[in-house]
Motif scaffolding. Structure first.
Motif, PDB file in Angstrom:
ATOM      1  N   ARG A   1       0.849  -1.189   0.000  1.00  0.00           N
ATOM      2  CA  ARG A   1       0.000   0.000   0.000  1.00  0.00           C
ATOM      3  C   ARG A   1       0.890   1.247   0.000  1.00  0.00           C
ATOM      4  O   ARG A   1       2.023   1.240   0.514  1.00  0.00           O
ATOM      5  CB  ARG A   1      -0.927  -0.002   1.214  1.00  0.00           C
ATOM      6  N   SER A   2       0.347   2.307  -0.549  1.00  0.00           N
ATOM      7  CA  SER A   2       1.101   3.557  -0.621  1.00  0.00           C
ATOM      8  C   SER A   2       0.144   4.721  -0.743  1.00  0.00           C
ATOM      9  O   SER A   2      -1.021   4.565  -1.111  1.00  0.00           O
ATOM     10  CB  SER A   2       2.052   3.537  -1.827  1.00  0.00           C
ATOM     11  N   VAL A   3       0.671   5.896  -0.425  1.00  0.00           N
ATOM     12  CA  VAL A   3      -0.085   7.132  -0.596  1.00  0.00           C
ATOM     13  C   VAL A   3       0.896   8.191  -1.074  1.00  0.00           C
ATOM     14  O   VAL A   3       2.033   8.260  -0.607  1.00  0.00           O
ATOM     15  CB  VAL A   3      -0.775   7.563   0.722  1.00  0.00           C
ATOM     16  N   ALA A   4       0.474   8.995  -2.039  1.00  0.00           N
ATOM     17  CA  ALA A   4       1.291  10.094  -2.536  1.00  0.00           C
ATOM     18  C   ALA A   4       0.681  11.403  -2.059  1.00  0.00           C
ATOM     19  O   ALA A   4      -0.510  11.648  -2.234  1.00  0.00           O
ATOM     20  CB  ALA A   4       1.372  10.065  -4.060  1.00  0.00           C
ATOM     21  N   VAL A   5       1.500  12.238  -1.448  1.00  0.00           N
ATOM     22  CA  VAL A   5       1.040  13.485  -0.844  1.00  0.00           C
ATOM     23  C   VAL A   5       1.104  14.612  -1.868  1.00  0.00           C
ATOM     24  O   VAL A   5       2.091  14.728  -2.605  1.00  0.00           O
ATOM     25  CB  VAL A   5       1.911  13.850   0.366  1.00  0.00           C
ATOM     26  N   ASP A   6       0.084  15.445  -1.912  1.00  0.00           N
ATOM     27  CA  ASP A   6       0.161  16.725  -2.607  1.00  0.00           C
ATOM     28  C   ASP A   6       0.529  17.781  -1.585  1.00  0.00           C
ATOM     29  O   ASP A   6      -0.236  18.041  -0.645  1.00  0.00           O
ATOM     30  CB  ASP A   6      -1.176  17.086  -3.269  1.00  0.00           C
ATOM     31  N   LEU A   7       1.693  18.380  -1.727  1.00  0.00           N
ATOM     32  CA  LEU A   7       2.075  19.458  -0.832  1.00  0.00           C
ATOM     33  C   LEU A   7       1.165  20.663  -1.063  1.00  0.00           C
ATOM     34  O   LEU A   7       0.507  20.762  -2.107  1.00  0.00           O
ATOM     35  CB  LEU A   7       3.543  19.824  -1.061  1.00  0.00           C
ATOM     36  N   PRO A   8       1.063  21.577  -0.110  1.00  0.00           N
ATOM     37  CA  PRO A   8       0.158  22.725  -0.259  1.00  0.00           C
ATOM     38  C   PRO A   8       0.398  23.476  -1.579  1.00  0.00           C
ATOM     39  O   PRO A   8       1.543  23.744  -1.955  1.00  0.00           O
ATOM     40  CB  PRO A   8       0.513  23.595   0.951  1.00  0.00           C
ATOM     41  N   GLY A   9      -0.698  23.793  -2.257  1.00  0.00           N
ATOM     42  CA  GLY A   9      -0.604  24.488  -3.531  1.00  0.00           C
ATOM     43  C   GLY A   9      -0.330  23.586  -4.716  1.00  0.00           C
ATOM     44  O   GLY A   9      -0.164  24.060  -5.842  1.00  0.00           O
ATOM     45  N   HIS A  10      -0.311  22.270  -4.476  1.00  0.00           N
ATOM     46  CA  HIS A  10      -0.034  21.307  -5.541  1.00  0.00           C
ATOM     47  C   HIS A  10      -1.267  20.449  -5.805  1.00  0.00           C
ATOM     48  O   HIS A  10      -2.246  20.483  -5.064  1.00  0.00           O
ATOM     49  CB  HIS A  10       1.152  20.425  -5.153  1.00  0.00           C
ATOM     50  N   GLY A  11      -1.198  19.654  -6.876  1.00  0.00           N
ATOM     51  CA  GLY A  11      -2.330  18.805  -7.217  1.00  0.00           C
ATOM     52  C   GLY A  11      -3.549  19.653  -7.537  1.00  0.00           C
ATOM     53  O   GLY A  11      -3.471  20.636  -8.279  1.00  0.00           O
ATOM     54  N   PHE A  12      -4.692  19.287  -6.970  1.00  0.00           N
ATOM     55  CA  PHE A  12      -5.914  20.038  -7.241  1.00  0.00           C
ATOM     56  C   PHE A  12      -5.992  21.351  -6.465  1.00  0.00           C
ATOM     57  O   PHE A  12      -6.974  22.085  -6.597  1.00  0.00           O
ATOM     58  CB  PHE A  12      -7.138  19.161  -6.959  1.00  0.00           C
ATOM     59  N   GLU A  13      -4.951  21.660  -5.688  1.00  0.00           N
ATOM     60  CA  GLU A  13      -4.853  22.977  -5.055  1.00  0.00           C
ATOM     61  C   GLU A  13      -4.053  23.951  -5.911  1.00  0.00           C
ATOM     62  O   GLU A  13      -3.876  25.110  -5.538  1.00  0.00           O
ATOM     63  CB  GLU A  13      -4.196  22.861  -3.680  1.00  0.00           C
ATOM     64  N   ALA A  14      -3.555  23.493  -7.043  1.00  0.00           N
ATOM     65  CA  ALA A  14      -2.704  24.315  -7.887  1.00  0.00           C
ATOM     66  C   ALA A  14      -3.507  25.400  -8.612  1.00  0.00           C
ATOM     67  O   ALA A  14      -4.722  25.301  -8.765  1.00  0.00           O
ATOM     68  CB  ALA A  14      -1.973  23.447  -8.906  1.00  0.00           C
ATOM     69  N   THR A  15      -2.792  26.415  -9.061  1.00  0.00           N
ATOM     70  CA  THR A  15      -3.383  27.482  -9.853  1.00  0.00           C
ATOM     71  C   THR A  15      -3.002  27.293 -11.323  1.00  0.00           C
ATOM     72  O   THR A  15      -1.813  27.244 -11.653  1.00  0.00           O
ATOM     73  CB  THR A  15      -2.884  28.860  -9.381  1.00  0.00           C
ATOM     74  N   PHE A  16      -4.011  27.153 -12.180  1.00  0.00           N
ATOM     75  CA  PHE A  16      -3.811  27.081 -13.625  1.00  0.00           C
ATOM     76  C   PHE A  16      -4.632  28.198 -14.273  1.00  0.00           C
ATOM     77  O   PHE A  16      -5.763  27.972 -14.694  1.00  0.00           O
ATOM     78  CB  PHE A  16      -4.239  25.714 -14.180  1.00  0.00           C
ATOM     79  N   PRO A  17      -4.091  29.417 -14.356  1.00  0.00           N
ATOM     80  CA  PRO A  17      -4.862  30.528 -14.917  1.00  0.00           C
ATOM     81  C   PRO A  17      -5.206  30.295 -16.389  1.00  0.00           C
ATOM     82  O   PRO A  17      -4.505  29.559 -17.105  1.00  0.00           O
ATOM     83  CB  PRO A  17      -3.916  31.726 -14.768  1.00  0.00           C
TER      84      PRO A  17
END
Length: 284
Positions: A33-49
């Motif tokens: 088992r494993s889990v990959a972390v999105d650090l703050p502002g990454h993944g679906f917290e990212a900004t894509f203007p």
């Protein structure tokens, strides 16, 4: 499954949890088992203007606010600690960091060593004698192409409060520089596919001397360094230097050193050897 560890993955700069998906699939097929972390502002917290979309408006993009502004190394560490606290309820944990993620993993290990049963650096920054920014001025980094990002930087980092890069550039010279730095062993299609998982923004906080590896906390955790033999982003000489510095700091708990062939990103695109290596560590 209780005695098997949970692998917790920490990504590098401009990356996110998505880049670990192929590796996690291989590990799952090996029963882990494993889990990959999105650090703050990454993944679906990212900004894509919208100005980053096609057609791009780079002048407007240079002034667009981003969710990464103000994110600190302490914020990154807190995110990983929260995941480790939850994962630890299921048994042992192995914290695996890649590239810039090593700075966060080191900070986490300094703060909460009891949450980590093994820490694994995969061609990741492990600051011991110097701050990470100072390592870039060392001879081991002399052959790194410092201009790989320069042509694609957007905006003023001091004004934006973050580092912004145009990974959607079509400039052949810029793309070639990225490929040399990160993925020389991948096909052009593999390289461009990976590039499209990157996000434009990264935070500015790479830590201070207080965030270097501490012998009394970080130093008591069993640790592995996985060298990437053809890495042009963090060259083998720099990887080996960090290993030596860490071993001098904790001579009674040296790095277990392993080596994978390939570039900075190649192990994530062709993850079977890395999965087998990690599974072997879990068995040990």
């Amino acid at each position: 499954m209780q005695n098997l560890p949970t692998f917790v993955f920490v990504h590098g700069a401009f990356a996110n949890s998505f880049s670990f998906a192929p590796l996690q699939a291989e590990l799952a097929l090996l029963g882990h088992r494993s889990v990959a972390v999105d650090l703050p502002g990454h993944g679906f917290e990212a900004t894509f203007p919208t100005t980053y979309q096609a057609p791009q408006d780079l002048d407007a993009l240079a002034a667009e606010p981003g969710s990464m502004k103000g994110v600190t190394l302490a914020d990154n560490a807190a995110r990983v600690i929260e995941v480790l606290e939850r994962a630890k309820r299921n048994g042992p944990t192995v914290l695996v960091a890649h590239s810039r993620g090593g700075i966060t993993a080191t900070a986490v290990a300094n703060a909460r060593p009891e949450l980590i049963d093994r820490i694994v650096y995969v061609s990741a920054w492990c600051p011991v004698d110097l701050d990470v920014s100072d390592y870039y001025a060392q001879p081991e980094m002399a052959d790194v192409d410092a201009g790989a990002f320069a042509a694609t930087l957007v905006g003023n980092p001091a004004e934006l409060g973050l580092l912004r890069t145009n990974f959607r550039t079509a400039d052949p010279a810029a793309l070639a520089a990225f490929k040399r730095a990160f993925a020389a062993d991948l096909t052009d299609d593999e390289f461009r596919t990976f590039l499209n998982t990157f996000q434009p923004d990264e935070n500015l906080d790479v830590g201070t001397s207080a965030d270097r590896a501490q012998a009394t906390t970080w130093g008591r955790i069993p640790k592995t360094y996985v060298r990437l033999a053809a890495d042009a982003s963090i060259p083998l000489a720099m990887q080996d230097r960090m290993i030596r510095e860490a071993n001098a700091l904790t001579p009674d708990n040296p790095f277990d050193v392993r080596t994978l062939e390939g570039s900075h990103l190649g192990w994530l695109v062709h993850p079977k050897p890395a999965a087998e290596l990690l599974a072997h560590l879990a068995a040990d």
